[in-house]
Design a protein around this motif. Structure first.
Motif, PDB file in Angstrom:
ATOM      1  N   SER A  63      -5.045 -17.617   0.023  1.00 30.67           N
ATOM      2  CA  SER A  63      -5.184 -17.975  -1.389  1.00 30.67           C
ATOM      3  C   SER A  63      -5.786 -16.763  -2.083  1.00 30.67           C
ATOM      4  N   VAL A  64      -4.916 -15.848  -2.451  1.00 32.46           N
ATOM      5  CA  VAL A  64      -5.359 -14.580  -3.027  1.00 32.46           C
ATOM      6  C   VAL A  64      -4.926 -14.558  -4.486  1.00 32.46           C
ATOM      7  N   ALA A  65      -5.908 -14.657  -5.386  1.00 35.65           N
ATOM      8  CA  ALA A  65      -5.623 -14.702  -6.818  1.00 35.65           C
ATOM      9  C   ALA A  65      -5.110 -13.345  -7.299  1.00 35.65           C
ATOM     10  N   ALA A  66      -4.689 -13.315  -8.567  1.00 32.63           N
ATOM     11  CA  ALA A  66      -4.067 -12.114  -9.138  1.00 32.63           C
ATOM     12  C   ALA A  66      -4.937 -10.870  -8.950  1.00 32.63           C
ATOM     13  N   HIS A  67      -4.293  -9.807  -8.513  1.00 35.74           N
ATOM     14  CA  HIS A  67      -4.959  -8.514  -8.324  1.00 35.74           C
ATOM     15  C   HIS A  67      -3.917  -7.425  -8.507  1.00 35.74           C
ATOM     16  N   PRO A  68      -4.342  -6.215  -8.828  1.00 39.22           N
ATOM     17  CA  PRO A  68      -3.407  -5.147  -9.184  1.00 39.22           C
ATOM     18  C   PRO A  68      -3.052  -4.239  -7.997  1.00 39.22           C
ATOM     19  N   HIS A  69      -1.956  -3.515  -8.134  1.00 47.81           N
ATOM     20  CA  HIS A  69      -1.615  -2.422  -7.206  1.00 47.81           C
ATOM     21  C   HIS A  69      -1.018  -1.272  -8.006  1.00 47.81           C
ATOM     22  N   SER A  70      -1.279  -0.054  -7.523  1.00 46.22           N
ATOM     23  CA  SER A  70      -0.648   1.148  -8.086  1.00 46.22           C
ATOM     24  C   SER A  70      -0.372   2.140  -6.967  1.00 46.22           C
ATOM     25  N   GLY A  71       0.763   2.811  -7.051  1.00 43.46           N
ATOM     26  CA  GLY A  71       1.044   3.931  -6.144  1.00 43.46           C
ATOM     27  C   GLY A  71       1.531   3.569  -4.759  1.00 43.46           C
ATOM     28  N   LEU A  72       1.977   2.309  -4.568  1.00 47.86           N
ATOM     29  CA  LEU A  72       2.342   1.881  -3.205  1.00 47.86           C
ATOM     30  C   LEU A  72       3.388   0.775  -3.234  1.00 47.86           C
ATOM     31  N   GLY A 108       7.671   6.787  10.761  1.00 51.04           N
ATOM     32  CA  GLY A 108       8.106   7.589   9.626  1.00 51.04           C
ATOM     33  C   GLY A 108       7.761   9.046   9.830  1.00 51.04           C
ATOM     34  N   GLU A 109       8.347   9.893   8.979  1.00 53.33           N
ATOM     35  CA  GLU A 109       7.974  11.308   9.017  1.00 53.33           C
ATOM     36  C   GLU A 109       6.541  11.430   8.540  1.00 53.33           C
ATOM     37  N   PRO A 110       5.723  12.240   9.218  1.00 50.63           N
ATOM     38  CA  PRO A 110       4.324  12.382   8.796  1.00 50.63           C
ATOM     39  C   PRO A 110       4.230  12.609   7.286  1.00 50.63           C
ATOM     40  N   PHE A 111       3.366  11.842   6.637  1.00 50.61           N
ATOM     41  CA  PHE A 111       3.212  11.872   5.178  1.00 50.61           C
ATOM     42  C   PHE A 111       2.167  12.937   4.864  1.00 50.61           C
ATOM     43  N   GLU A 112       2.621  14.070   4.323  1.00 49.12           N
ATOM     44  CA  GLU A 112       1.731  15.228   4.220  1.00 49.12           C
ATOM     45  C   GLU A 112       0.881  15.242   2.951  1.00 49.12           C
ATOM     46  N   GLU A 113       1.198  14.358   2.001  1.00 50.75           N
ATOM     47  CA  GLU A 113       0.426  14.388   0.751  1.00 50.75           C
ATOM     48  C   GLU A 113      -0.983  13.840   0.987  1.00 50.75           C
ATOM     49  N   GLU A 114      -1.928  14.458   0.299  1.00 53.86           N
ATOM     50  CA  GLU A 114      -3.315  14.000   0.392  1.00 53.86           C
ATOM     51  C   GLU A 114      -3.493  12.844  -0.590  1.00 53.86           C
ATOM     52  N   ILE A 115      -3.792  11.679  -0.062  1.00 53.67           N
ATOM     53  CA  ILE A 115      -3.914  10.508  -0.949  1.00 53.67           C
ATOM     54  C   ILE A 115      -5.365  10.046  -1.011  1.00 53.67           C
ATOM     55  N   VAL A 116      -5.679   9.381  -2.106  1.00 53.52           N
ATOM     56  CA  VAL A 116      -6.991   8.750  -2.247  1.00 53.52           C
ATOM     57  C   VAL A 116      -6.737   7.246  -2.333  1.00 53.52           C
ATOM     58  N   MET A 117      -7.217   6.505  -1.331  1.00 51.80           N
ATOM     59  CA  MET A 117      -7.031   5.053  -1.289  1.00 51.80           C
ATOM     60  C   MET A 117      -8.344   4.381  -1.611  1.00 51.80           C
ATOM     61  N   TRP A 118      -8.316   3.483  -2.565  1.00 58.94           N
ATOM     62  CA  TRP A 118      -9.523   2.677  -2.853  1.00 58.94           C
ATOM     63  C   TRP A 118      -9.088   1.312  -3.371  1.00 58.94           C
ATOM     64  N   TRP A 119      -9.676   0.279  -2.806  1.00 61.14           N
ATOM     65  CA  TRP A 119      -9.326  -1.114  -3.136  1.00 61.14           C
ATOM     66  C   TRP A 119      -7.813  -1.292  -3.051  1.00 61.14           C
ATOM     67  N   ASN A 120      -7.137  -1.636  -4.134  1.00 63.41           N
ATOM     68  CA  ASN A 120      -5.692  -1.887  -4.078  1.00 63.41           C
ATOM     69  C   ASN A 120      -4.870  -0.749  -4.655  1.00 63.41           C
ATOM     70  N   PHE A 121      -5.507   0.417  -4.759  1.00 65.35           N
ATOM     71  CA  PHE A 121      -4.866   1.533  -5.443  1.00 65.35           C
ATOM     72  C   PHE A 121      -4.692   2.728  -4.511  1.00 65.35           C
ATOM     73  N   ILE A 122      -3.611   3.471  -4.752  1.00 64.51           N
ATOM     74  CA  ILE A 122      -3.453   4.776  -4.103  1.00 64.51           C
ATOM     75  C   ILE A 122      -3.207   5.802  -5.204  1.00 64.51           C
ATOM     76  N   GLY A 123      -4.097   6.786  -5.264  1.00 65.59           N
ATOM     77  CA  GLY A 123      -3.965   7.863  -6.243  1.00 65.59           C
ATOM     78  C   GLY A 123      -4.036   9.211  -5.543  1.00 65.59           C
ATOM     79  N   ARG A 124      -4.281  10.225  -6.336  1.00 65.36           N
ATOM     80  CA  ARG A 124      -4.428  11.566  -5.769  1.00 65.36           C
ATOM     81  C   ARG A 124      -5.787  12.167  -6.080  1.00 65.36           C
ATOM     82  N   SER A 125      -6.561  11.459  -6.905  1.00 62.56           N
ATOM     83  CA  SER A 125      -7.890  11.981  -7.246  1.00 62.56           C
ATOM     84  C   SER A 125      -8.826  10.819  -7.574  1.00 62.56           C
ATOM     85  N   HIS A 126     -10.108  11.127  -7.560  1.00 63.62           N
ATOM     86  CA  HIS A 126     -11.139  10.163  -7.950  1.00 63.62           C
ATOM     87  C   HIS A 126     -10.872   9.660  -9.382  1.00 63.62           C
TER      88      HIS A 126
END
Ligand code: MN
Length: 312
Positions: free
Chosen positions: A64-73, A248-266
């Motif tokens: 029972s997971v209420a509404a939450h956001p995602h970006s970058g994935l 998969g092919e190794p993912f070479e990009e440096e990602i920043v993962m936090w909570w439900n988001f994946i970005g490239r910087s703080h």
């Protein structure tokens, strides 16, 4: 002229078994999740960046997971049993059953909720995330349900292909980097060599059964990592064992993962979090029966940094 012999000392592929840690997804959802990715030593396997494994549980309202956001994935929902209703900010309403795939591509931003439907069927499955490459991570969001995935046999294994290509079969699920995801079900006790793409790195998650991978006993709930450079893996498994194969092919990009988001910087993560907290149109409202939204956690006092795999 004498050809100079070159001593190519080909490095053995690296292997590592990742034990799960137990987490609660939200206070409202009672079930324990076994999380194997990200791991302190292994952040990604190809673009796969998150592996949650849960059940079987006959608990009512297990999910029972209420509404939450995602970006970058992309989120990948796959069930062994039970049913979950997905709703999102695009207006999608989709019931998912075992052997079907829900693939949500967040792109720039989407919000969704997940509610298990109690039908006296134990809830049991995985929730996986795939990081989107830089060129695709801000695309418009989309949602797809796949109920017609390839199912075929390799030796004594029945393969359900969620994502990617294998042995001439192709999943219709949309991918943004070279990737494979499949469920392997051992119809009989087996000891065999299973083909791998040598450009891919892999993770094999043991759901059920007594399984040895290249001679290593891997416990139920653990994820066995194999670096790229292998064209096959030896699998020994008892009858009715079930394994999730991710590669998969190794993912070479440096990602920043936090909570439900994946970005490239703080700063990008701060922006995504603020967009959710401020009800910005980056994440449209979700209409569902839960009628709640999960607030973003407080950010840590330190700057978020990207991490890469330590084995590379
Ligand atoms: Mn989600």
């Amino acid at each position: 002229m004498v050809e100079k012999s070159i001593n190519v000392s080909r490095a053995m592929p690296k292997q590592l078994t990742l034990a799960p840690r137990l987490v609660k997804i939200t206070p409202r959802s009672g079930i324990s999740i076994r999380r194997t990715l990200p791991h302190r030593n292994i952040r990604t396997i190809g673009a796969w960046c998150f592996v949650d494994h849960y059940g079987p549980t006959d608990q009512v309202h297990a999910m029972s997971v209420a509404a939450h956001p995602h970006s970058g994935l992309q989120t990948v929902t796959w069930l062994f049993s039970g049913e979950i209703e997905h709703r999102d900010s695009l207006g999608s309403i989709q019931l998912i059953k075992a052997g079907e795939l829900n693939l949500m591509t967040s792109g720039f931003g989407i919000a969704h909720s997940e509610l298990s439907i109690d039908q006296n069927i134990e809830l049991h499955g995985v929730q996986l995330w795939v990081a989107l490459p830089d060129g695709d991570r801000n695309i418009a969001p989309s949602f797809a349900h796949h109920a017609d995935l390839p199912v075929f046999d390799f030796d004594q294994i029945t393969i359900r292909l969620m994502i990617g290509a294998f042995l001439g079969h192709q999943s219709s699920a949309q991918t943004f980097s070279p990737l494979v995801g499949a469920e392997l079900f051992f119809r009989e006790k087996s000891d065999l060599y299973f083909p791998l793409e040598s450009d891919f790195e892999y993770g094999l998650l043991i759901d059920t059964g007594s399984v040895e991978i290249n001679g290593f006993k891997v416990e139920e709930g653990s994820l066995h990592y194999i670096s790229n450079g292998s064209s096959k893996v030896r699998l020994s498994a008892t009858k009715s064992s079930r394994v999730i194969l991710l590669g998969g092919e190794p993912f070479e990009e440096e990602i920043v993962m936090w909570w439900n988001f994946i970005g490239r910087s703080h700063e990008e993560i701060v922006e995504m979090r603020a967009a959710w907290e401020n009800h910005s149109n980056r994440f449209a409202p979700v209409v569902d029966r839960l009628e709640k939204r999960i607030p973003a956690p407080v950010m840590p006092n330190v700057r978020l940094t990207s991490r890469s795999n330590r084995t590379r």
